[in-house]
Design a protein around this motif. Sequence first.
Motif, PDB file in Angstrom:
ATOM      1  N   ALA A  90       0.832  -1.209   0.000  1.00 16.08           N
ATOM      2  CA  ALA A  90       0.000   0.000   0.000  1.00 16.08           C
ATOM      3  C   ALA A  90       0.861   1.250   0.000  1.00 16.08           C
ATOM      4  N   GLY A  91       0.198   2.373  -0.280  1.00 20.54           N
ATOM      5  CA  GLY A  91       0.880   3.657  -0.240  1.00 20.54           C
ATOM      6  C   GLY A  91       2.025   3.706  -1.220  1.00 20.54           C
ATOM      7  N   GLY A  92       3.120   4.277  -0.823  1.00 18.32           N
ATOM      8  CA  GLY A  92       4.263   4.441  -1.706  1.00 18.32           C
ATOM      9  C   GLY A  92       5.205   3.254  -1.745  1.00 18.32           C
ATOM     10  N   GLN A  93       4.782   2.111  -1.263  1.00 17.13           N
ATOM     11  CA  GLN A  93       5.649   0.931  -1.259  1.00 17.13           C
ATOM     12  C   GLN A  93       5.810   0.366  -2.676  1.00 17.13           C
ATOM     13  N   ARG A  94       6.961  -0.237  -2.935  1.00 14.20           N
ATOM     14  CA  ARG A  94       7.244  -0.877  -4.222  1.00 14.20           C
ATOM     15  C   ARG A  94       7.943  -2.205  -3.910  1.00 14.20           C
ATOM     16  N   VAL A  95       7.378  -3.314  -4.397  1.00 16.43           N
ATOM     17  CA  VAL A  95       7.942  -4.634  -4.115  1.00 16.43           C
ATOM     18  C   VAL A  95       8.471  -5.297  -5.375  1.00 16.43           C
ATOM     19  N   SER A  96       9.353  -6.233  -5.155  1.00 10.34           N
ATOM     20  CA  SER A  96       9.817  -7.131  -6.204  1.00 10.34           C
ATOM     21  C   SER A  96       9.698  -8.543  -5.636  1.00 10.34           C
ATOM     22  N   VAL A  97       8.754  -9.310  -6.189  1.00 12.55           N
ATOM     23  CA  VAL A  97       8.528 -10.685  -5.730  1.00 12.55           C
ATOM     24  C   VAL A  97       8.801 -11.615  -6.909  1.00 12.55           C
ATOM     25  N   VAL A  98       9.662 -12.618  -6.701  1.00 13.26           N
ATOM     26  CA  VAL A  98      10.044 -13.536  -7.764  1.00 13.26           C
ATOM     27  C   VAL A  98       9.971 -14.969  -7.254  1.00 13.26           C
ATOM     28  N   ASP A  99       9.459 -15.869  -8.104  1.00  8.47           N
ATOM     29  CA  ASP A  99       9.481 -17.310  -7.841  1.00  8.47           C
ATOM     30  C   ASP A  99       8.958 -17.649  -6.445  1.00  8.47           C
ATOM     31  N   SER A 100       7.760 -17.135  -6.140  1.00 11.55           N
ATOM     32  CA  SER A 100       7.172 -17.362  -4.820  1.00 11.55           C
ATOM     33  C   SER A 100       5.816 -18.035  -4.954  1.00 11.55           C
ATOM     34  N   GLU A 101       5.249 -18.448  -3.823  1.00 15.10           N
ATOM     35  CA  GLU A 101       3.984 -19.167  -3.797  1.00 15.10           C
ATOM     36  C   GLU A 101       3.000 -18.446  -2.886  1.00 15.10           C
ATOM     37  N   PHE A 102       1.760 -18.291  -3.376  1.00 14.67           N
ATOM     38  CA  PHE A 102       0.670 -17.688  -2.615  1.00 14.67           C
ATOM     39  C   PHE A 102      -0.459 -18.708  -2.593  1.00 14.67           C
ATOM     40  N   ALA A 103      -0.775 -19.281  -1.426  1.00 17.37           N
ATOM     41  CA  ALA A 103      -1.774 -20.351  -1.381  1.00 17.37           C
ATOM     42  C   ALA A 103      -2.756 -20.171  -0.233  1.00 17.37           C
ATOM     43  N   GLU A 104      -4.042 -20.298  -0.562  1.00 23.24           N
ATOM     44  CA  GLU A 104      -5.124 -20.340   0.429  1.00 23.24           C
ATOM     45  C   GLU A 104      -5.162 -19.111   1.338  1.00 23.24           C
ATOM     46  N   ASN A 105      -4.869 -17.932   0.803  1.00 21.05           N
ATOM     47  CA  ASN A 105      -5.006 -16.690   1.563  1.00 21.05           C
ATOM     48  C   ASN A 105      -6.436 -16.178   1.393  1.00 21.05           C
ATOM     49  N   GLY A 106      -7.029 -15.626   2.440  1.00 21.49           N
ATOM     50  CA  GLY A 106      -8.448 -15.286   2.470  1.00 21.49           C
ATOM     51  C   GLY A 106      -8.955 -14.403   1.350  1.00 21.49           C
ATOM     52  N   GLU A 107      -8.630 -13.115   1.363  1.00 22.91           N
ATOM     53  CA  GLU A 107      -9.146 -12.185   0.355  1.00 22.91           C
ATOM     54  C   GLU A 107      -8.296 -12.179  -0.902  1.00 22.91           C
ATOM     55  N   CYS A 108      -6.983 -12.112  -0.761  1.00 21.65           N
ATOM     56  CA  CYS A 108      -6.115 -12.069  -1.943  1.00 21.65           C
ATOM     57  C   CYS A 108      -4.741 -12.636  -1.617  1.00 21.65           C
ATOM     58  N   GLY A 109      -4.160 -13.272  -2.620  1.00 24.69           N
ATOM     59  CA  GLY A 109      -2.775 -13.712  -2.465  1.00 24.69           C
ATOM     60  C   GLY A 109      -1.874 -12.503  -2.318  1.00 24.69           C
ATOM     61  N   ALA A 110      -2.030 -11.546  -3.257  1.00 19.25           N
ATOM     62  CA  ALA A 110      -1.302 -10.276  -3.204  1.00 19.25           C
ATOM     63  C   ALA A 110      -2.289  -9.149  -3.466  1.00 19.25           C
ATOM     64  N   CYS A 111      -2.239  -8.095  -2.645  1.00 21.97           N
ATOM     65  CA  CYS A 111      -3.101  -6.918  -2.815  1.00 21.97           C
ATOM     66  C   CYS A 111      -2.214  -5.706  -3.034  1.00 21.97           C
ATOM     67  N   PHE A 112      -2.462  -4.961  -4.123  1.00 20.74           N
ATOM     68  CA  PHE A 112      -1.797  -3.689  -4.375  1.00 20.74           C
ATOM     69  C   PHE A 112      -2.837  -2.606  -4.168  1.00 20.74           C
ATOM     70  N   LEU A 113      -2.593  -1.704  -3.217  1.00 22.41           N
ATOM     71  CA  LEU A 113      -3.571  -0.691  -2.806  1.00 22.41           C
ATOM     72  C   LEU A 113      -2.980   0.711  -2.924  1.00 22.41           C
ATOM     73  N   GLY A 114      -3.846   1.703  -3.127  1.00 25.97           N
ATOM     74  CA  GLY A 114      -3.371   3.082  -3.222  1.00 25.97           C
ATOM     75  C   GLY A 114      -2.402   3.217  -4.371  1.00 25.97           C
ATOM     76  N   PRO A 115      -1.348   4.024  -4.213  1.00 24.20           N
ATOM     77  CA  PRO A 115      -0.383   4.223  -5.302  1.00 24.20           C
ATOM     78  C   PRO A 115       0.754   3.195  -5.297  1.00 24.20           C
ATOM     79  N   ALA A 116       0.510   2.003  -4.786  1.00 25.75           N
ATOM     80  CA  ALA A 116       1.549   0.966  -4.703  1.00 25.75           C
ATOM     81  C   ALA A 116       2.054   0.575  -6.085  1.00 25.75           C
ATOM     82  N   GLN A 117       3.307   0.159  -6.129  1.00 30.09           N
ATOM     83  CA  GLN A 117       3.928  -0.277  -7.375  1.00 30.09           C
ATOM     84  C   GLN A 117       4.750  -1.524  -7.112  1.00 30.09           C
TER      85      GLN A 117
END
Length: 177
Positions: free
Chosen positions: A52-79
């Motif tokens: 969220a906000g001004g955060q910027r991530v780099s995620v590579v070769d990862s696993e997102f499993a069985e998370n409630g609302e979203c595996g990954a959420c980008f909110l606001g001006p996130a990049q």
Amino acid sequence: VTIAGARAAAGGGGGAGVDLTGGQDAASPDRTTVEVTRAAFRDNGWAGISVAGGQRVSVVDSEFAENGECGACFLGPAQGSIADSRFTGNGVGVAVVDTAAPVLRGNRISGGEVGIQVAGKAQPTIDDNRISKAKRAAAIFTDTSGGVLRKTVCEDVEVGIALSKTALPSLMDNECT
């Protein structure tokens, strides 16, 4: 690294495996604030990772499993970006809302309600992803969202790409209904 089991507090809030926050008007620092490689985000009540906000991530070769609302959420001006990762059985594989503008490339998304959901004025670049077995739709664009959906393959879904009347993404070379 495995990040699992985050739960919301009784009064609300929480439930993200990793929660990167910043004010809604925060500007990105034009550099990556968090890098993640070969991590697993599993069974978190709200999100595997929330950017969220001004955060910027780099995620590579990862696993997102069985998370409630979203595996990954980008909110606001996130990049940032998520590449070459796997999403399985999340409510929404990746949610991109507000004015977020991430790059999603080379991911495999399976199960859950929606593969990728884009809302608000978000402008993601979604390239070379494979989405299968989502119950509602592979990709949904609502509000005045846009961005690019390119080279995406939808398999075993009732609805491939759903667009609201005001959403304006560029659609190129997709194999979706």
